[in-house]
Design a protein around this motif. Structure first.
Motif, PDB file in Angstrom:
ATOM      1  N   ILE A  15       0.836  -1.203   0.000  1.00  0.00           N
ATOM      2  CA  ILE A  15       0.000   0.000   0.000  1.00  0.00           C
ATOM      3  C   ILE A  15       0.872   1.255   0.000  1.00  0.00           C
ATOM      4  O   ILE A  15       0.512   2.272  -0.595  1.00  0.00           O
ATOM      5  N   SER A  16       2.034   1.169   0.627  1.00  0.00           N
ATOM      6  CA  SER A  16       2.955   2.312   0.629  1.00  0.00           C
ATOM      7  C   SER A  16       3.451   2.604  -0.787  1.00  0.00           C
ATOM      8  O   SER A  16       3.542   3.770  -1.194  1.00  0.00           O
ATOM      9  N   ALA A  17       3.753   1.546  -1.539  1.00  0.00           N
ATOM     10  CA  ALA A  17       4.206   1.726  -2.921  1.00  0.00           C
ATOM     11  C   ALA A  17       3.105   2.341  -3.777  1.00  0.00           C
ATOM     12  O   ALA A  17       3.367   3.219  -4.621  1.00  0.00           O
ATOM     13  N   PHE A  18       1.861   1.914  -3.532  1.00  0.00           N
ATOM     14  CA  PHE A  18       0.724   2.464  -4.281  1.00  0.00           C
ATOM     15  C   PHE A  18       0.541   3.951  -3.969  1.00  0.00           C
ATOM     16  O   PHE A  18       0.395   4.769  -4.883  1.00  0.00           O
ATOM     17  N   VAL A  19       0.536   4.303  -2.687  1.00  0.00           N
ATOM     18  CA  VAL A  19       0.331   5.699  -2.290  1.00  0.00           C
ATOM     19  C   VAL A  19       1.453   6.579  -2.839  1.00  0.00           C
ATOM     20  O   VAL A  19       1.210   7.682  -3.337  1.00  0.00           O
ATOM     21  N   THR A  20       2.690   6.093  -2.762  1.00  0.00           N
ATOM     22  CA  THR A  20       3.833   6.853  -3.280  1.00  0.00           C
ATOM     23  C   THR A  20       3.697   7.087  -4.782  1.00  0.00           C
ATOM     24  O   THR A  20       3.937   8.194  -5.282  1.00  0.00           O
ATOM     25  N   ALA A  21       3.286   6.035  -5.502  1.00  0.00           N
ATOM     26  CA  ALA A  21       3.104   6.163  -6.950  1.00  0.00           C
ATOM     27  C   ALA A  21       1.997   7.162  -7.275  1.00  0.00           C
ATOM     28  O   ALA A  21       2.112   7.959  -8.220  1.00  0.00           O
ATOM     29  N   CYS A  22       0.917   7.132  -6.493  1.00  0.00           N
ATOM     30  CA  CYS A  22      -0.179   8.089  -6.697  1.00  0.00           C
ATOM     31  C   CYS A  22       0.289   9.515  -6.424  1.00  0.00           C
ATOM     32  O   CYS A  22      -0.045  10.443  -7.174  1.00  0.00           O
ATOM     33  N   ASN A  23       1.047   9.692  -5.345  1.00  0.00           N
ATOM     34  CA  ASN A  23       1.564  11.027  -5.024  1.00  0.00           C
ATOM     35  C   ASN A  23       2.469  11.549  -6.140  1.00  0.00           C
ATOM     36  O   ASN A  23       2.398  12.725  -6.524  1.00  0.00           O
ATOM     37  N   ASP A  24       3.326  10.670  -6.659  1.00  0.00           N
ATOM     38  CA  ASP A  24       4.212  11.062  -7.762  1.00  0.00           C
ATOM     39  C   ASP A  24       3.394  11.443  -8.995  1.00  0.00           C
ATOM     40  O   ASP A  24       3.729  12.405  -9.700  1.00  0.00           O
ATOM     41  N   ALA A  25       2.325  10.676  -9.247  1.00  0.00           N
ATOM     42  CA  ALA A  25       1.470  10.968 -10.405  1.00  0.00           C
ATOM     43  C   ALA A  25       0.745  12.301 -10.226  1.00  0.00           C
ATOM     44  O   ALA A  25       0.584  13.063 -11.176  1.00  0.00           O
ATOM     45  N   CYS A  26       0.295  12.578  -9.001  1.00  0.00           N
ATOM     46  CA  CYS A  26      -0.408  13.841  -8.733  1.00  0.00           C
ATOM     47  C   CYS A  26       0.500  15.044  -8.916  1.00  0.00           C
ATOM     48  O   CYS A  26       0.048  16.121  -9.324  1.00  0.00           O
ATOM     49  N   GLU A  27       1.771  14.885  -8.624  1.00  0.00           N
ATOM     50  CA  GLU A  27       2.708  16.001  -8.665  1.00  0.00           C
ATOM     51  C   GLU A  27       3.433  16.128 -10.007  1.00  0.00           C
ATOM     52  O   GLU A  27       4.214  17.063 -10.208  1.00  0.00           O
ATOM     53  N   ALA A  28       3.163  15.210 -10.922  1.00  0.00           N
ATOM     54  CA  ALA A  28       3.895  15.170 -12.183  1.00  0.00           C
ATOM     55  C   ALA A  28       3.513  16.306 -13.128  1.00  0.00           C
ATOM     56  O   ALA A  28       2.408  16.848 -13.057  1.00  0.00           O
ATOM     57  N   LYS A  29       4.429  16.648 -13.991  1.00  0.00           N
ATOM     58  CA  LYS A  29       4.130  17.547 -15.101  1.00  0.00           C
ATOM     59  C   LYS A  29       3.436  16.741 -16.195  1.00  0.00           C
ATOM     60  O   LYS A  29       3.532  15.525 -16.249  1.00  0.00           O
ATOM     61  N   PHE A  30       2.766  17.435 -17.086  1.00  0.00           N
ATOM     62  CA  PHE A  30       1.995  16.744 -18.124  1.00  0.00           C
ATOM     63  C   PHE A  30       2.860  15.790 -18.953  1.00  0.00           C
ATOM     64  O   PHE A  30       2.434  14.672 -19.274  1.00  0.00           O
ATOM     65  N   LEU A  31       4.077  16.191 -19.287  1.00  0.00           N
ATOM     66  CA  LEU A  31       4.924  15.379 -20.159  1.00  0.00           C
ATOM     67  C   LEU A  31       5.264  14.018 -19.543  1.00  0.00           C
ATOM     68  O   LEU A  31       5.537  13.056 -20.262  1.00  0.00           O
TER      69      LEU A  31
END
Length: 245
Positions: A15-31
């Motif tokens: 679940i930690s890996a999932f949350v981290t991946a979601c956080n990274d996706a939320c903070e990502a630039k469009f590219l």
């Protein structure tokens, strides 16, 4: 084939890996957005427990019908009304992410249609606030607590709803007037406030707990935490006293 039983540490890592991946996706630039979305889906595929959780949410789910149902028009523009049910929300966003990852749906065209802004990164930020953030929080909540069911006839007292609405408006005013908070973070805080308010209706109560968890985490991590936290604490106590949580 050899199987092993997942222990607590395994589950926490998943679940930690999932949350981290979601956080990274939320903070990502469009590219980089499509790559980050693929990373989120990969954490689900790599986790036996998350995979089973989504398999349950997708059982009997009509992807096409549910997406059509979610489309609305606001001021002549297309908007999406995200499902206010734990299982349906997980299935809804998961299906959209899968379509984007597989190339069946163009991310840029999707953003232009439902989250229009002249800047694609701002469009993606709106998309992340509206879909990825609740997807992250509801999935994490269900991971630990399971899906909660509420009776169809369950209602929320109108006085309570008005009190909660007033408190949320005060929090939004503090956020809106501040120059310390970025526009992206303001949008996320506003999104949580709207989602909590809309959950105080029949058949949507099951979203309050995960929404409040995400709202609290966002409040405590923002520059206005000292001003907003007391309001949030009052809001949480109010809902707890009302026996909704």
């Amino acid at each position: 084939m050899e199987y092993r039983i997942l222990g607590k540490n395994d589950s926490e890592a998943e679940i930690s890996a999932f949350v981290t991946a979601c956080n990274d996706a939320c903070e990502a630039k469009f590219l980089l957005a499509e790559k980050k979305i693929a990373d989120v889906l990969r954490t689900i595929a790599d986790s036996p427990r998350l995979f089973a959780q989504f398999r349950g949410a997708l059982s009997g789910y009509d992807r096409i019908a549910e997406f059509q149902k979610s489309q609305t028009k606001v001021g002549g523009r297309s908007k999406l009304a995200v499902p206010q049910n734990q299982s349906k929300l997980m299935a809804y966003v998961f299906c959209l992410l899968m379509e984007i990852d597989s190339g069946k749906r163009s991310l840029r065209e999707f953003l232009d249609e439902y989250f229009y802004h002249t800047n694609p990164t701002e469009e993606y930020a709106l998309f992340a606030s509206a879909l990825l953030v609740p997807f992250r929080d509801v999935t994490e909540y269900v991971f630990y607590n399971g899906v909660e069911s509420y009776a169809e006839e369950e209602t929320v007292d109108s006085t309570l709803r008005e009190t909660v609405k007033s408190m949320l408006q005060e929090m939004n005013s503090i956020t809106n007037e501040s120059s310390l908070v970025s526009m992206k973070l303001k949008q996320e805080l506003f999104m949580f406030a709207r989602a909590v308010e809309s959950s105080l209706t029949p058949n949507r109560i099951d979203l309050i707990k995960p929404l409040l968890t995400g709202y609290k985490n966002t409040v405590l991590s923002c520059p206005l935490r000292d001003r907003l936290a007391p309001y949030f604490d009052k809001l949480f106590r109010l809902l707890t006293t009302a026996e909704i949580l």
